[in-house]
Design a protein around this motif. Structure first.
Motif, PDB file in Angstrom:
ATOM      1  N   LYS A  41     -11.700  44.978 -26.537  1.00  0.00           N
ATOM      2  CA  LYS A  41     -12.086  45.193 -27.935  1.00  0.00           C
ATOM      3  C   LYS A  41     -11.352  46.412 -28.513  1.00  0.00           C
ATOM      4  N   LYS A  44      -7.888  45.138 -29.215  1.00  0.00           N
ATOM      5  CA  LYS A  44      -7.882  44.182 -30.321  1.00  0.00           C
ATOM      6  C   LYS A  44      -8.061  44.880 -31.671  1.00  0.00           C
ATOM      7  N   ALA A 167     -10.317  36.755 -18.706  1.00  0.00           N
ATOM      8  CA  ALA A 167     -11.336  35.858 -19.250  1.00  0.00           C
ATOM      9  C   ALA A 167     -11.004  35.554 -20.708  1.00  0.00           C
ATOM     10  N   THR A 170     -12.119  33.801 -27.391  1.00  0.00           N
ATOM     11  CA  THR A 170     -11.326  33.186 -28.463  1.00  0.00           C
ATOM     12  C   THR A 170      -9.909  32.872 -27.978  1.00  0.00           C
ATOM     13  N   THR A 172      -7.558  35.177 -27.779  1.00  0.00           N
ATOM     14  CA  THR A 172      -6.634  36.141 -28.384  1.00  0.00           C
ATOM     15  C   THR A 172      -6.067  37.109 -27.342  1.00  0.00           C
ATOM     16  N   THR A 173      -6.938  37.585 -26.467  1.00  0.00           N
ATOM     17  CA  THR A 173      -6.485  38.520 -25.426  1.00  0.00           C
ATOM     18  C   THR A 173      -5.470  37.835 -24.514  1.00  0.00           C
ATOM     19  N   TYR A 251     -18.272  37.221 -19.206  1.00  0.00           N
ATOM     20  CA  TYR A 251     -16.801  37.166 -19.153  1.00  0.00           C
ATOM     21  C   TYR A 251     -16.218  37.558 -17.790  1.00  0.00           C
ATOM     22  N   THR A 252     -16.303  38.836 -17.463  1.00  0.00           N
ATOM     23  CA  THR A 252     -15.535  39.324 -16.303  1.00  0.00           C
ATOM     24  C   THR A 252     -16.085  38.798 -14.980  1.00  0.00           C
ATOM     25  N   THR A 279     -12.050  43.337 -18.774  1.00  0.00           N
ATOM     26  CA  THR A 279     -12.059  43.454 -20.232  1.00  0.00           C
ATOM     27  C   THR A 279     -13.312  44.168 -20.764  1.00  0.00           C
ATOM     28  N   GLY A 280     -14.105  44.739 -19.860  1.00  0.00           N
ATOM     29  CA  GLY A 280     -15.249  45.560 -20.302  1.00  0.00           C
ATOM     30  C   GLY A 280     -16.470  44.718 -20.605  1.00  0.00           C
ATOM     31  N   GLY A 281     -17.198  45.104 -21.652  1.00  0.00           N
ATOM     32  CA  GLY A 281     -18.294  44.257 -22.127  1.00  0.00           C
ATOM     33  C   GLY A 281     -19.540  44.271 -21.284  1.00  0.00           C
TER      34      GLY A 281
END
Ligand SMILES: *Cc1c(COP(=O)(O)O)cnc(C)c1O
Length: 300
Positions: A41, A44, A167, A170, A172-173, A251-252, A279-281
């Protein structure tokens, strides 16, 4: 001046499976970038914020669910870099840990029903048509500018990898990372979609600067977005207790589960270096803490 430069470390993950298969697995710790503007994030938002500042936009308006990592990241980044922020939230006003933090960071929240939420531009126009300073940021920050920020991850890498995993929500990553690899034939990208639907593969392709082959693994959605199964939760608990690193179930956790599963199935040549992007989160864990806690008790 908005400065979102940050190099996250690559950390080797030691595990008997990787020794047995003679592969080395590293985790790029984007989760360490910032506690609230976490992981992808941060990357992004980078160009979205830089462009917003240049265009004289002072008010970030974006979209998400009640556990959205993107809403939280935007709320915190807005506060940090001097913007106002509004979050348009899908569903009813249910207080969650994430929304509480969003409010703390000064984000104004507007709740809309699921039906209206689908047409984001119409909602934006309804509330902010006359607000010249308002900037529309898509759900999850999805789009070209966000992909550009993610591409920079590749320049930071300290060594060569034959495989890179991330992961996808959308996509985009994923697209940003593939663009960052710049058609390097020695590295194969692996997308791990966390929801069902083949549209995601096309969404990734739409954001690619050049057509590049990548692997798209559909076996790790665990039933769909934010859905879990006991084996995923058990995996996350094992990983936390052996590596000292938390993964989230949305996700991860699914991404890292895929790395282990593919290693077990000899998907990688001996001698390969593999990089997984954290990717965190981690707030996703809090979103499931009760269900998660109960399942953990059953497992342990
Ligand atoms: C948002 C998010 C993703 C998905 O990123 P996309 O660019 O939408 O594919 C992956 N991991 C975490 C932890 C996220 O918060």
């Amino acid at each position: 001046m908005i400065n979102l430069n940050f190099h996250s470390p690559e950390e080797e993950i030691h595990h008997p499976l990787f020794l047995e298969k003679n592969i080395r697995v590293y985790l790029k710790r984007d989760d360490l970038i910032h506690p609230f503007i976490s992981g992808n994030k941060w990357r992004k938002l980078k160009y979205l914020l830089i462009n917003a500042e240049e265009a004289g936009k002072k008010h970030l308006v974006t979209f998400g669910g009640i556990w959205s990592n993107h809403l939280l990241a935007t709320a915190c980044a807005a506060a940090k870099f001097g913007f106002k922020s509004t979050g348009i939230v899908r569903g009813e006003d249910i207080s969650t840990d994430v929304l509480t933090f969003c409010r703390l960071f000064g984000m104004n929240l507007i709740f809309v029903d699921r039906e209206s939420y689908r047409d984001k531009q119409t909602i934006f126009n309804k509330y902010f048509d006359t607000d010249e300073s308002a900037l529309f940021i898509n759900e999850g920050g999805a789009g070209k500018e966000a992909a550009k920020g993610c591409a920079e991850l590749i320049e930071e890498l300290q060594q060569q990898y034959q495989h890179i995993f991330a992961a996808c929500g959308t996509g985009t990553t994923a697209a940003g990372i593939i663009n960052g690899l710049n058609q390097k034939p020695s590295t194969l990208f692996h997308a791990i979609p966390v929801l069902n639907g083949s549209f995601l593969k096309d969404d990734i392709k739409k954001l690619l600067r050049n057509p590049v082959n990548f692997e798209f693994h559909t076996d790790y959605t665990f039933g769909g977005y934010a859905k879990t199964k006991p084996n995923l939760i058990e995996f996350i608990a094992d990983f936390a207790s052996s590596a000292g690193i938390l993964l989230d179930p949305v996700y991860t956790g699914k991404m890292m589960y895929a790395v282990f599963d593919l290693a077990r199935k000899d998907h990688f040549k001996p001698g390969s270096n593999i990089l997984a992007i954290h990717t965190g989160g981690l707030f996703g864990l809090l979103g499931m803490k009760e269900k998660f806690g109960k399942q953990l008790l059953q497992i342990k």
